[in-house]
Design a protein around this motif. Structure first.
Motif, PDB file in Angstrom:
ATOM      1  N   LEU A  91       0.795  -1.274   0.163  1.00 30.13           N
ATOM      2  CA  LEU A  91      -0.118  -0.116   0.003  1.00 30.13           C
ATOM      3  C   LEU A  91       0.736   1.156   0.196  1.00 30.13           C
ATOM      4  N   LYS A  92       1.997   1.143   0.815  1.00 29.37           N
ATOM      5  CA  LYS A  92       2.711   2.410   0.810  1.00 29.37           C
ATOM      6  C   LYS A  92       3.403   2.732  -0.459  1.00 29.37           C
ATOM      7  N   ASN A  93       3.720   1.508  -1.146  1.00 35.93           N
ATOM      8  CA  ASN A  93       4.423   1.901  -2.465  1.00 35.93           C
ATOM      9  C   ASN A  93       3.345   2.123  -3.435  1.00 35.93           C
ATOM     10  N   PHE A  94       2.202   1.665  -3.529  1.00 36.11           N
ATOM     11  CA  PHE A  94       1.371   2.038  -4.348  1.00 36.11           C
ATOM     12  C   PHE A  94       0.938   3.464  -4.191  1.00 36.11           C
ATOM     13  N   MET A  95       0.725   4.014  -2.821  1.00 33.70           N
ATOM     14  CA  MET A  95       0.151   5.332  -2.697  1.00 33.70           C
ATOM     15  C   MET A  95       1.465   6.271  -3.222  1.00 33.70           C
ATOM     16  N   HIS A  96       2.680   5.868  -3.025  1.00 30.11           N
ATOM     17  CA  HIS A  96       3.863   6.688  -3.404  1.00 30.11           C
ATOM     18  C   HIS A  96       3.682   6.994  -4.763  1.00 30.11           C
ATOM     19  N   GLU A  97       3.527   5.659  -5.738  1.00 33.82           N
ATOM     20  CA  GLU A  97       3.413   5.707  -7.213  1.00 33.82           C
ATOM     21  C   GLU A  97       2.208   6.617  -7.838  1.00 33.82           C
ATOM     22  N   MET A  98       1.209   6.522  -6.854  1.00 34.61           N
ATOM     23  CA  MET A  98       0.095   7.174  -7.363  1.00 34.61           C
ATOM     24  C   MET A  98       0.198   8.699  -7.135  1.00 34.61           C
ATOM     25  N   SER A  99       0.688   9.004  -5.848  1.00 37.20           N
ATOM     26  CA  SER A  99       1.051  10.435  -5.603  1.00 37.20           C
ATOM     27  C   SER A  99       2.053  11.099  -6.746  1.00 37.20           C
ATOM     28  N   GLY A 100       2.940  10.182  -7.281  1.00 39.65           N
ATOM     29  CA  GLY A 100       4.036  10.798  -8.081  1.00 39.65           C
ATOM     30  C   GLY A 100       3.136  11.112  -9.357  1.00 39.65           C
ATOM     31  N   LEU A 101       2.052  10.220  -9.658  1.00 40.40           N
ATOM     32  CA  LEU A 101       1.595  10.494 -10.972  1.00 40.40           C
ATOM     33  C   LEU A 101       0.431  12.025 -10.708  1.00 40.40           C
ATOM     34  N   GLY A 102       0.328  12.554  -9.503  1.00 40.12           N
ATOM     35  CA  GLY A 102      -0.285  13.795  -9.453  1.00 40.12           C
ATOM     36  C   GLY A 102      -1.543  13.387  -8.645  1.00 40.12           C
ATOM     37  N   TYR A 103      -1.945  11.973  -8.218  1.00 40.82           N
ATOM     38  CA  TYR A 103      -3.327  11.757  -7.742  1.00 40.82           C
ATOM     39  C   TYR A 103      -3.257  12.341  -6.154  1.00 40.82           C
ATOM     40  N   GLN A 104      -4.337  12.817  -5.631  1.00 43.56           N
ATOM     41  CA  GLN A 104      -4.757  12.982  -4.323  1.00 43.56           C
ATOM     42  C   GLN A 104      -5.289  11.868  -3.761  1.00 43.56           C
ATOM     43  N   LYS A 105      -5.372  11.686  -2.196  1.00 47.56           N
ATOM     44  CA  LYS A 105      -5.907  10.548  -1.612  1.00 47.56           C
ATOM     45  C   LYS A 105      -7.340  10.322  -2.197  1.00 47.56           C
ATOM     46  N   ASP A 106      -8.224  11.193  -2.154  1.00 46.02           N
ATOM     47  CA  ASP A 106      -9.579  11.081  -2.545  1.00 46.02           C
ATOM     48  C   ASP A 106      -9.692  10.463  -4.206  1.00 46.02           C
ATOM     49  N   ASP A 107      -8.905  11.139  -5.010  1.00 47.05           N
ATOM     50  CA  ASP A 107      -8.746  10.624  -6.287  1.00 47.05           C
ATOM     51  C   ASP A 107      -8.327   9.097  -6.308  1.00 47.05           C
ATOM     52  N   ILE A 108      -7.228   8.607  -5.442  1.00 48.01           N
ATOM     53  CA  ILE A 108      -6.967   7.297  -5.273  1.00 48.01           C
ATOM     54  C   ILE A 108      -7.880   6.563  -5.020  1.00 48.01           C
TER      55      ILE A 108
END
Length: 123
Positions: A91-108
């Motif tokens: 989950l930590k890796n996923f959140m890091h990668e998604m944040s790197g794409l510009g996604y916010q928590k709600d978007d994820i």
């Protein structure tokens, strides 16, 4: 098993064995493959297989009975803790990668809710 060039092979095999423990494919107290069998199964040399078991034993995932073999740990809570630890890392890796794409928590969260696996039907 296909290996990732960016991570040492012995760590990848350890991770695979930990997954098998978490999924119940390797049960508490069960005898693990011999070092030779492990080397053949994962296409590694016997020194690597010995290192895998040494590292796993130091971490408490298995234990060795001299002359008998290596066995999966019998500690009751270890596998639930291990499962949570592995899920947290993913989950930590996923959140890091998604944040790197510009996604916010709600978007994820929205992306996850909308995600459908191939072949999944609507209910």
């Amino acid at each position: 098993m296909e290996y990732n060039a960016g991570t040492p092979i012995y760590l990848q095999v350890i991770n695979e064995l930990k997954k098998k423990m978490v999924k119940g494919e390797l049960k508490p107290g069960e005898k693990m493959p011999s070092g030779r069998d492990l080397a053949v199964a994962y296409k590694v040399n016997q020194n690597t297989a010995a290192r895998i078991y040494r590292e796993m034993e130091m971490s408490g995932y298995c234990f060795t009975k001299r002359g008998i073999g290596t066995f999966v740990s019998e500690e009751e809570n270890m596998f639930q803790d291990l499962k949570k630890e592995m899920a947290d890392e993913l989950l930590k890796n996923f959140m890091h990668e998604m944040s790197g794409l510009g996604y916010q928590k709600d978007d994820i969260i929205s992306q996850i809710a909308d995600y459908k696996e191939d072949g999944e039907n609507d209910a």
